[in-house]
Design a protein around this motif. Sequence first.
Motif, PDB file in Angstrom:
ATOM      1  N   ALA A   1       0.841  -1.208   0.000  1.00 50.33           N
ATOM      2  CA  ALA A   1       0.000   0.000   0.000  1.00 50.33           C
ATOM      3  C   ALA A   1       0.870   1.250   0.000  1.00 50.33           C
ATOM      4  N   LEU A   2       1.958   1.228   0.769  1.00 48.52           N
ATOM      5  CA  LEU A   2       2.832   2.407   0.831  1.00 48.52           C
ATOM      6  C   LEU A   2       3.579   2.606  -0.482  1.00 48.52           C
ATOM      7  N   ASP A   3       3.874   1.504  -1.163  1.00 52.64           N
ATOM      8  CA  ASP A   3       4.532   1.598  -2.471  1.00 52.64           C
ATOM      9  C   ASP A   3       3.590   2.249  -3.493  1.00 52.64           C
ATOM     10  N   ALA A   4       2.303   1.981  -3.358  1.00 52.90           N
ATOM     11  CA  ALA A   4       1.341   2.505  -4.333  1.00 52.90           C
ATOM     12  C   ALA A   4       0.994   3.983  -4.073  1.00 52.90           C
ATOM     13  N   GLU A   5       1.220   4.453  -2.845  1.00 55.49           N
ATOM     14  CA  GLU A   5       0.823   5.817  -2.473  1.00 55.49           C
ATOM     15  C   GLU A   5       1.985   6.788  -2.676  1.00 55.49           C
ATOM     16  N   SER A   6       1.686   8.032  -3.073  1.00 55.88           N
ATOM     17  CA  SER A   6       2.792   8.994  -3.191  1.00 55.88           C
ATOM     18  C   SER A   6       3.141   9.529  -1.799  1.00 55.88           C
ATOM     19  N   CYS A   7       4.376   9.963  -1.669  1.00 57.37           N
ATOM     20  CA  CYS A   7       4.819  10.532  -0.390  1.00 57.37           C
ATOM     21  C   CYS A   7       3.946  11.740  -0.055  1.00 57.37           C
ATOM     22  N   TYR A   8       3.629  12.545  -1.082  1.00 61.88           N
ATOM     23  CA  TYR A   8       2.808  13.745  -0.869  1.00 61.88           C
ATOM     24  C   TYR A   8       1.450  13.361  -0.280  1.00 61.88           C
ATOM     25  N   ASP A   9       0.810  12.348  -0.855  1.00 54.58           N
ATOM     26  CA  ASP A   9      -0.502  11.936  -0.344  1.00 54.58           C
ATOM     27  C   ASP A   9      -0.387  11.434   1.091  1.00 54.58           C
ATOM     28  N   TRP A  10       0.690  10.711   1.360  1.00 57.22           N
ATOM     29  CA  TRP A  10       0.892  10.223   2.732  1.00 57.22           C
ATOM     30  C   TRP A  10       1.031  11.410   3.691  1.00 57.22           C
ATOM     31  N   LEU A  11       1.808  12.408   3.268  1.00 53.85           N
ATOM     32  CA  LEU A  11       2.032  13.580   4.130  1.00 53.85           C
ATOM     33  C   LEU A  11       0.719  14.325   4.363  1.00 53.85           C
ATOM     34  N   LYS A  12      -0.059  14.490   3.299  1.00 59.11           N
ATOM     35  CA  LYS A  12      -1.343  15.183   3.449  1.00 59.11           C
ATOM     36  C   LYS A  12      -2.267  14.384   4.369  1.00 59.11           C
TER      37      LYS A  12
END
Length: 476
Positions: A175-186
């Motif tokens: 799941a973390l591989d599929a998500e962008s760092c930006y989206d995770w931060l937001k």
Amino acid sequence: MGSKPHIEERSGKGLTPLSGSRRPTTGRGKAESVLVLGGGLAGLSASLRLLQHGMRVTLVEKRPFLGGRAFSFRDHETGEEVDNGQHVFTGCCTYYVDFLKAVGVLDRVYFQPRLRVEVVRNGRAGVLASTPWLGRFHLLPSFLRYPHVGLRDKLLALYGLTKAGLADRSKHGAALDAESCYDWLKRHHQTERTIDNLWELIVLPALNDSVRDTSADMALMIFQEGLLSKPEDAALGYPTVGLTPLNGEPSQRCIEKAGGELALGRSVRAIRVEDGGVTGVELSGGRAAKADAYVSALPFGALLDVLPPEVSGSPFFEPASRLTSSPIVDIHLWYDRPVMDSPLAAFLDSPVQFVFNKSLIQGSNGRGQYLCISLSGAWRYIDRPKDDLVEEFGAEMARLLPKAREAALERSLVVKETRATFRSAPGAGKCRLPQATPLPNLFLAGEWTDTGWPSTMEGAVRSGVFAADALASGSR
Ligand SMILES: Cc1cc2nc3c(=O)[nH]c(=O)nc-3n(C[C@H](O)[C@H](O)[C@H](O)COP(=O)(O)OP(=O)(O)OC[C@H]3O[C@@H](n4cnc5c(N)ncnc54)[C@H](O)[C@@H]3O)c2cc1C
């Protein structure tokens, strides 16, 4: 530049120094001949490890020198050794430190006693630095004083950093591989200002891409391994000599001394596969070579080009064709006098990202000063004419550094690396291949293989060690 007190103690499970003569055979119990394809750090570390396993190694490299994407050349005008791009590593790069020890050049890198980076915004300097006795909270005091993030944003950033430290990458890796760092931060309540002034400052140089274009998994990896662990893991190391005298030349001497053979200036044109195994390689100049086993340490594109189409298109290899690369541009500037005091600085309100004071880092050559501007994720610059870049960044340096306004720019050089690193984009993790392949005598190295690390010297060295160990243990 100070001492390097704790670097000697750093060690992974990586390379150990080779004795002059070949060691007793380990692994499968018989001395095999191995062709290593590609002489970057991955191929060099694979070769050294295979020699340690007692195997007969021949390394094939298309260029006349070793080191791959981490090399240097002598600038004919200044006489200075110029890197193809500034390379930095951190204390957690234990396999790379072992590599440097194994080839006997640990004294050619400077290692900060503790992390210290000056970060300038609108003429105001802040510092991100480690406090040694605080364990994993070593950045806290400097972060609380950091002037480029306001109090409310700091509290949110502390929340984000805590969440980053606690993220379970082994459980949620896909799941973390599929998500962008930006989206995770937001998702973790980070503001645009904190993203620009803190998170991007770390992610852009480490992953050679913006937080918007990198996977959350790789970004969390660098936070967890580099910043939120022990203070000594965060300290920066950088070469005090050019990259070729650091990596390529000493490795060549070690490999030859241990009985390995080198075929420099020879391109691999094709890998022949018959009956489910590799039967040989075709080289430039109409030559061919055979061995019991093969380690490809080629970049992903080069490997796919030389495999037969039915192999490169097979379910195992095909994902690698979806990997992509990101560029780096380095602008080297020689001033007639010193214009910068610190060894390195980051600039937030400017296209200049990081500036390295090469005169201080590599030792002064004359009265002037040699600086290197390192531009990561350099999509905007890679196709621009070099003269334009020198003009723009020369003017920008004069804006940022008061002393540069009075100084004369005596020489400049721009080095562009279009495929500097593989891109840690969302989804890239599942395209990285393991070191053992379905072909029982073909193993893969290269920083782009599945090492758990981004495109770094550490990742490259790890991949070589893993591939050699997989070969020696007969795994597939
Ligand atoms: C400008 C720049 C800055 C960087 N900054 C950093 C940094 O600060 N810190 C960090 O850790 N990493 C950094 N990196 C990344 C690091 O250099 C790479 O991740 C690492 O060197 C990759 O090593 P490798 O052996 O996997 O691949 P490579 O170095 O690409 O090695 C592959 C080798 O294969 C050879 N080859 C290709 N095709 C063939 C063929 N057909 N036949 C024979 N040989 C072939 C190539 O010539 C090359 O020598 C940077 C890279 C660049 C370009």
